[in-house]
Motif scaffolding. Structure first.
Motif, mmCIF file in Angstrom:
data_model
loop_
_atom_site.group_PDB
_atom_site.id
_atom_site.type_symbol
_atom_site.label_atom_id
_atom_site.label_comp_id
_atom_site.label_asym_id
_atom_site.label_seq_id
_atom_site.Cartn_x
_atom_site.Cartn_y
_atom_site.Cartn_z
ATOM 1 N N ASP A 2 -1.523 8.020 2.852
ATOM 2 C CA ASP A 2 -0.195 8.420 2.693
ATOM 3 C C ASP A 2 0.240 9.814 2.933
ATOM 4 O O ASP A 2 -0.617 10.712 2.880
ATOM 5 N N THR A 3 1.476 10.284 2.956
ATOM 6 C CA THR A 3 1.919 11.596 2.978
ATOM 7 C C THR A 3 1.118 12.118 1.900
ATOM 8 O O THR A 3 1.127 11.969 0.755
ATOM 9 N N GLN A 31 -3.094 -1.819 6.509
ATOM 10 C CA GLN A 31 -4.134 -2.696 6.086
ATOM 11 C C GLN A 31 -3.859 -4.028 6.413
ATOM 12 O O GLN A 31 -4.789 -4.658 6.880
ATOM 13 N N LEU A 32 -2.643 -4.896 6.219
ATOM 14 C CA LEU A 32 -2.482 -6.072 6.488
ATOM 15 C C LEU A 32 -2.583 -6.452 7.828
ATOM 16 O O LEU A 32 -2.706 -7.579 8.291
ATOM 17 N N HIS A 83 3.625 9.860 6.297
ATOM 18 C CA HIS A 83 3.950 8.363 6.505
ATOM 19 C C HIS A 83 5.168 8.432 6.999
ATOM 20 O O HIS A 83 6.217 8.684 6.432
ATOM 21 N N ASP A 136 3.487 -1.359 -1.352
ATOM 22 C CA ASP A 136 3.416 -0.751 0.152
ATOM 23 C C ASP A 136 4.674 -0.052 0.676
ATOM 24 O O ASP A 136 4.841 0.740 1.539
ATOM 25 N N TYR A 175 6.976 1.293 -1.448
ATOM 26 C CA TYR A 175 7.562 2.357 -2.357
ATOM 27 C C TYR A 175 8.713 1.499 -3.104
ATOM 28 O O TYR A 175 9.522 2.373 -3.517
ATOM 29 N N PHE A 224 -1.472 3.219 4.887
ATOM 30 C CA PHE A 224 -1.461 2.201 3.822
ATOM 31 C C PHE A 224 -0.824 0.925 4.132
ATOM 32 O O PHE A 224 -1.293 -0.233 3.940
ATOM 33 N N GLN A 225 0.024 1.011 5.089
ATOM 34 C CA GLN A 225 1.040 -0.078 5.672
ATOM 35 C C GLN A 225 0.167 -0.691 6.760
ATOM 36 O O GLN A 225 0.520 -1.622 7.174
ATOM 37 N N LYS A 250 1.994 -6.271 -4.116
ATOM 38 C CA LYS A 250 1.481 -5.531 -3.035
ATOM 39 C C LYS A 250 2.269 -5.237 -1.961
ATOM 40 O O LYS A 250 2.590 -4.122 -1.576
#
Ligand SMILES: Cc1cc2nc3c(=O)[nH]c(=O)nc-3n(C[C@H](O)[C@H](O)[C@H](O)COP(=O)(O)O)c2cc1C
Ligand code: FES
Ligand SMILES: [Fe+2]
Ligand SMILES: [Fe+2]
Lengths: 430, 95
Positions: free
Chosen positions: A138-139, A120-121, A154, B70, B72, A117-118, B66
């Motif tokens: 994610d985990t 995406q950007l 993750h 991301d 946490y 998910f990290q 966001k």
């Protein structure tokens, strides 16, 4: 398969079996000597990519650098058809692993892309394609391939924000991305049959993983509980012989090194200086002696002319505070100081105490430049450094002593609470 | 102009600031432990914990929300390079 047979199969662009359901489909790059600008390799590297076959579909884990895409596709086609591919997993978006991804997505349009998910950007900036469809994971997330499944861990910042590991539980294989990898090219492919790559493994850790030590420890907490038959990293040998030894080595490398020698409650302050006529040196001694008087402070003083910059990195990794003294020479701090500071990019200095001081002749830029650099390296710099014009007077030595005491108190968290107005902050930093 | 205070709990320093000030403008100058990377709300390096006066900061933007998710980040976390002081008393520390 014998080591020779592996070598021949690789030369013939065939896939290499890791288990009946898992194949290596990567590429060897024996000619590369410099990687990512900052890394050297004496015999090239490999880009490892893998195919996993489940009863209900095929998954691809990572691809290769773009110029090696032909090797990758040739090996892939020998174990799977494009329309069987259900999932493409990218453990890390760097181009050495995503070079063949756009083409793979064209050839297998039905396949779903799974990334952290990290990631995406970064994905759009990297692939330059709009409307890319993907599933961020994610985990704990997993993909079901029938009698095989892939689970995600993750593990951010090893060494990019998007890095993750992928675990094939039914076979206890960890596809670890750059983690546990190294730049070492050997056509025998497996750690029990290839040449000695310990140096490459350590070097890769020191340059790529070490800056993210805290994240290494977090990743190890996820990885260590897993039963492991094989670690399949994205570069270098596939670790099928005693894979957990490599996990253990990461644990050793990431553990604090000097903590045993420091008493609980003690904090270490390292003072480095360089001095041509002894003026900055005298300041350094005064700061050192005064800081040392503060209870709990273990200060050390080093003349930078007497050491190799690299050997100080281990010390700094463990230290709680760093103080740098430099004269101003031609409007700048001197090179050994900058060398020391640039060596800090491989270690985690975030939030440590930083400070600077120095003697100067007429303009005295060095101290503020060092302070700015320390802030840039994510240290905190609460005390404005002492600057002395030429030879320090007894009053100025006393000022250095006060500075040393204040640093010691700051380090021990004993400075009295202060209330200041923002305008003071703006003017004092002129 | 409306005045506010920001306390950096990790170093025990309180700064009186005009409304509209961003935390990033003062935290480095006082030497607080909050650190920065991109300085523009993208990377999450500057995540801080707001220990007091959560409502005295501007609302997080969609993008900040966001980045926080991301990474946490917990409920009372913000990006120090983005959060702006509205007024009143605020206390923050590194996450
Ligand atoms: C080892 C390594 C470390 C990196 N560290 C950072 C970083 O800390 N912050 C960042 O914004 N980008 C980082 N990057 C990403 C690069 O800046 C990015 O890939 C860039 O596009 C490379 O530009 P170039 O093609 O001119 O070399 C890193 C890349 C590598 C290979
Ligand atoms: S410094 Fe990057 S998000 Fe604030
Ligand atoms: Fe990488
Ligand atoms: Fe890589």
């Amino acid at each position: 398969m014998s080591p020779k047979a592996v070598e021949h199969a690789i030369a013939d662009r065939r896939p290499i079996e890791i288990s009946p359901r898992v194949h290596w489909i990567g590429a060897l790059d024996p000619d590369i000597r410099t990687f990512d600008v900052i890394l050297k390799t004496a015999n090239g590297t490999s880009y490892n990519a893998y195919v996993v076959r489940g009863s209900e579909g095929v998954a691809i884990v990572d691809t290769v650098k773009e110029e090696f895409a032909d090797d990758f596709f040739a090996r892939l086609e020998a174990v799977a058809a494009y329309d069987e591919i259900r999932a493409i997993v990218i453990n890390h978006l760097e181009p050495d692993h995503t070079g063949a991804l756009p083409e793979l997505m064209q050839r297998a349009p039905q396949a779903r892309l799974y990334i952290s998910f990290q990631a995406q950007l970064m994905l759009k900036a990297l692939l330059k394609r709009e409307n890319l469809e993907f599933t961020p994971v994610d985990t704990g997330d997993r993909i079901d391939l029938g009698d095989r499944s892939l689970e995600f861990l993750h593990t951010p910042y090893l060494h990019w924000p998007d890095t993750q590991c992928t675990y094939l539980r039914e076979e206890e294989i960890l596809f670890s991305g750059d983690v546990f990898g190294c730049h070492f090219c050997d056509p025998r492919l497996f750690n029990d049959t290839c040449g000695d790559f310990r140096f490459s493994f350590e070097y890769y850790y020191a340059h790529i993983m070490r800056p993210f030590r805290e994240y290494v420890l977090r990743a190890l907490a996820l990885i260590e509980p897993l039963p492991l038959q094989v670690i399949a990293p994205a570069h270098g040998p596939i670790l099928r012989d005693r894979p957990t030894a490599y996990v253990g080595r990461y644990r050793e490398l990431a553990a604090p090194r000097l903590k045993r020698e420091i008493f609980p409650g003690e904090k270490t302050l390292l003072i480095f200086y360089i001095s041509s006529y002894g003026n900055t040196a005298r300041m350094a001694e005064a700061i050192y002696a005064a800081a040392q008087e503060i209870e709990g402070v273990r200060a050390s003083l080093y003349d930078l002319t007497g050491g190799e910059t690299n050997s100080f990195a281990d010390l700094l990794e463990e230290a709680d505070g760093l103080v740098l003294g430099s004269p101003t020479i031609n409007g700048d701090a001197v090179k050994p100081i900058w060398d020391l500071l640039s060596s800090l990019t491989v270690i985690d200095m975030k939030g440590k105490l930083g400070a600077a001081f120095g003697s100067f002749g007429w303009s005295g830029e060095a101290v503020r430049m060092i302070e700015d650099r320390l802030r840039g390296l994510k240290l905190r710099v609460p005390l404005q450094g002492v600057r002395v014009k030429l030879i320090p007077t007894p009053e100025e030595i006393e000022e250095c002593r006060q500075f040393g005491r204040a640093l010691g108190e700051e380090l021990m968290g004993r400075r009295a609470n202060r209330v200041i107005d923002m305008s003071e902050l703006l003017s004092s930093n002129a | 102009m409306a005045k506010a205070t920001v306390t950096f709990a990790d170093i025990g320093v309180t700064v009186t600031v005009p409304a509209g000030t961003r935390i990033i403008e003062i935290s480095e100058k006082v030497g607080a432990g909050i650190t920065y990377g991109c300085r523009e709300g993208d990377c999450g390096t500057c995540i801080m914990k707001v220990v007091e006066g959560w409502d005295n900061l501007t609302e997080p933007s969609v993008l900040e929300g966001k980045v926080l998710r991301d990474n946490y980040a917990g409920k009372h976390h913000r990006l120090a390079c983005q959060a702006q002081v509205l007024g009143g008393d605020i206390a923050v520390k590194p996450a």
